[in-house]
Design a protein around this motif. Structure first.
Motif, PDB file in Angstrom:
ATOM      1  N   VAL A   1       2.413  -9.785  -1.085  1.00  0.00           N
ATOM      2  CA  VAL A   1       3.794  -9.402  -1.390  1.00  0.00           C
ATOM      3  C   VAL A   1       3.832  -8.041  -2.079  1.00  0.00           C
ATOM      4  N   ALA A   2       2.898  -7.810  -2.996  1.00  0.00           N
ATOM      5  CA  ALA A   2       2.848  -6.528  -3.705  1.00  0.00           C
ATOM      6  C   ALA A   2       2.555  -5.382  -2.742  1.00  0.00           C
ATOM      7  N   ILE A   3       1.685  -5.603  -1.764  1.00  0.00           N
ATOM      8  CA  ILE A   3       1.391  -4.562  -0.777  1.00  0.00           C
ATOM      9  C   ILE A   3       2.641  -4.208   0.025  1.00  0.00           C
ATOM     10  N   LYS A   4       3.414  -5.237   0.393  1.00  0.00           N
ATOM     11  CA  LYS A   4       4.645  -4.992   1.153  1.00  0.00           C
ATOM     12  C   LYS A   4       5.668  -4.249   0.307  1.00  0.00           C
ATOM     13  N   VAL A   5       5.859  -4.661  -0.920  1.00  0.00           N
ATOM     14  CA  VAL A   5       6.819  -3.983  -1.809  1.00  0.00           C
ATOM     15  C   VAL A   5       6.382  -2.543  -2.059  1.00  0.00           C
ATOM     16  N   HIS A   6       5.088  -2.344  -2.218  1.00  0.00           N
ATOM     17  CA  HIS A   6       4.546  -0.990  -2.426  1.00  0.00           C
ATOM     18  C   HIS A   6       4.902  -0.086  -1.241  1.00  0.00           C
ATOM     19  N   ALA A   7       4.755  -0.599  -0.028  1.00  0.00           N
ATOM     20  CA  ALA A   7       5.054   0.202   1.161  1.00  0.00           C
ATOM     21  C   ALA A   7       6.547   0.510   1.269  1.00  0.00           C
ATOM     22  N   VAL A   8       7.401  -0.454   0.918  1.00  0.00           N
ATOM     23  CA  VAL A   8       8.851  -0.225   0.984  1.00  0.00           C
ATOM     24  C   VAL A   8       9.274   0.858  -0.009  1.00  0.00           C
ATOM     25  N   ILE A   9       8.756   0.790  -1.244  1.00  0.00           N
ATOM     26  CA  ILE A   9       9.091   1.808  -2.252  1.00  0.00           C
ATOM     27  C   ILE A   9       8.608   3.179  -1.807  1.00  0.00           C
TER      28      ILE A   9
ATOM     29  N   GLY B   1       5.296   7.465  -9.481  1.00  0.00           N
ATOM     30  CA  GLY B   1       6.491   6.754  -9.028  1.00  0.00           C
ATOM     31  C   GLY B   1       6.268   5.257  -8.911  1.00  0.00           C
ATOM     32  N   GLN B   2       5.151   4.873  -8.310  1.00  0.00           N
ATOM     33  CA  GLN B   2       4.839   3.447  -8.172  1.00  0.00           C
ATOM     34  C   GLN B   2       4.597   2.796  -9.531  1.00  0.00           C
ATOM     35  N   LEU B   3       3.814   3.446 -10.364  1.00  0.00           N
ATOM     36  CA  LEU B   3       3.467   2.853 -11.656  1.00  0.00           C
ATOM     37  C   LEU B   3       4.655   2.812 -12.604  1.00  0.00           C
ATOM     38  N   ALA B   4       5.522   3.820 -12.564  1.00  0.00           N
ATOM     39  CA  ALA B   4       6.684   3.823 -13.449  1.00  0.00           C
ATOM     40  C   ALA B   4       7.594   2.623 -13.167  1.00  0.00           C
TER      41      ALA B   4
END
Length: 324
Positions: free
Chosen positions: A39-47, A73-76
């Motif tokens: 799920v985190a990989i998918k959310v990462h790609a969408v962002i 951006g991802q970490l913030a």
């Protein structure tokens, strides 16, 4: 088994029929962590596609700057979400109001639903960051740095989860995430405008305060609290790891990590200070060597075509000797 949290334990109070649900941990959590990692990989790609890539096209940053911009951006977003979530759990369970809750009634083998889900999501997120190093095509010089802090997060959060130190780990990670969110948010504004550097002073002060807070609570918990607990011992079945080697190992790991972070912080600040001083010193232009004029000796004649001439070009006249 993949979506729902496992090891649910229900308790009923004798005086009333009210039931309380608590959770333990076990091998089945690996399947749950694997699901949330996907799920985190998918959310990462969408962002990345819907937000960060569009901003990169507008800013027109270089490739090294784009890599750091995407990382911040991802970490913030993750740090902000985790800070709000963790702070709400601390507020609901009233941990900060009582410091003895970090070691009193240890081991904490029962977790609330929100607390266990928080740890599952944290471990899943940092595990998903490992394959993202390849998917995001991170530059080779940035891989060791990112791999280092990813492994540190996985080690410390998993250690707090397995050793039943969830209360202490949750309280330490919340202010740490706040400081990291401030840093990466400031770095996002720094890329389009390099003059925005005043906010980093606030981040530096908060960074030092959080390091001192982490060291103080760790020494109090491992050095004094758990050392004087009523039930010291080692039992995997009961989740009790309150023995001297484990306490020394945990305290040493925390102290070494905080020392390493402070060392990196000091080197970073010294580097910025040197760059600032170098920019303040005006560059000295190299002096052009002036040609020295050669003075001609008076009375010395120039010779051209065998004829002596003076400086103005007229030939000198021979003086006639007067008769005696």
């Amino acid at each position: 088994m993949f979506v729902a949290l496992q090891y649910n334990v229900t308790y009923t109070i004798d005086d009333s029929s009210e039931q309380f649900d608590f959770y333990d941990y076990g091998p089945k959590d690996i399947a749950t962590i694997s699901f949330y990692m996907l799920v985190a990989i998918k959310v990462h790609a969408v962002i990345q596609e819907c937000i960060l890539d569009k901003i990169n096209r507008c800013l027109q940053l270089s490739k090294p700057e784009q890599s750091k911009f995407n990382e911040s951006g991802q970490l913030a977003l993750f740090y902000l979400f985790s800070f709000i979530w963790g702070a709400s759990i601390l507020n609901a369970e009233e941990f900060p109001m009582n410091l003895t809750s970090f070691w009193k009634d240890y081991p904490f083998s029962r977790m609330l639903f929100q607390e266990k889900l928080f740890y599952i999501c944290q471990i899943a997120y940092w595990l998903h960051a490992l394959p993202e190093l390849y998917f995001q095509r991170v530059q080779k010089e940035d891989i060791p740095r990112q791999l280092c802090y990813i492994c540190l997060y996985i080690t410390h959060i998993s250690g707090a989860y397995i050793l039943n130190l969830q209360h202490l780990g949750l309280f330490l990670v919340v202010p740490h995430y706040l400081v990291e969110f401030i840093f990466h948010a400031l770095r996002l504004f720094y890329f389009p405008d390099e003059n925005m550097q005043k906010g980093f002073i606030i981040w530096a002060l908060l960074f030092i305060m959080v390091r001192l807070l982490t060291l103080t609570l760790s020494v109090l918990t491992f050095g004094f609290g758990l050392a004087r607990a009523e039930n010291p011992g080692f039992s995997i079945a009961d989740g009790n790891f309150n023995i001297l080697p484990v306490r020394i190992g945990c305290l040493g790991a925390v102290c070494l990590t905080q020392t390493w972070m402070m060392w990196k912080f000091v080197n970073f600040q010294l580097k910025k200070w040197r760059e600032h001083v170098k920019d303040q010193i005006p560059e000295k232009k190299p002096a052009n060597p002036k040609k020295k004029r050669t003075k001609k000796e008076p009375g010395k004649a120039n010779f051209a075509n065998g004829t002596a001439k003076t400086e103005d070009g007229a030939s000198p006249r021979t003086r006639k000797s007067k008769p005696v």
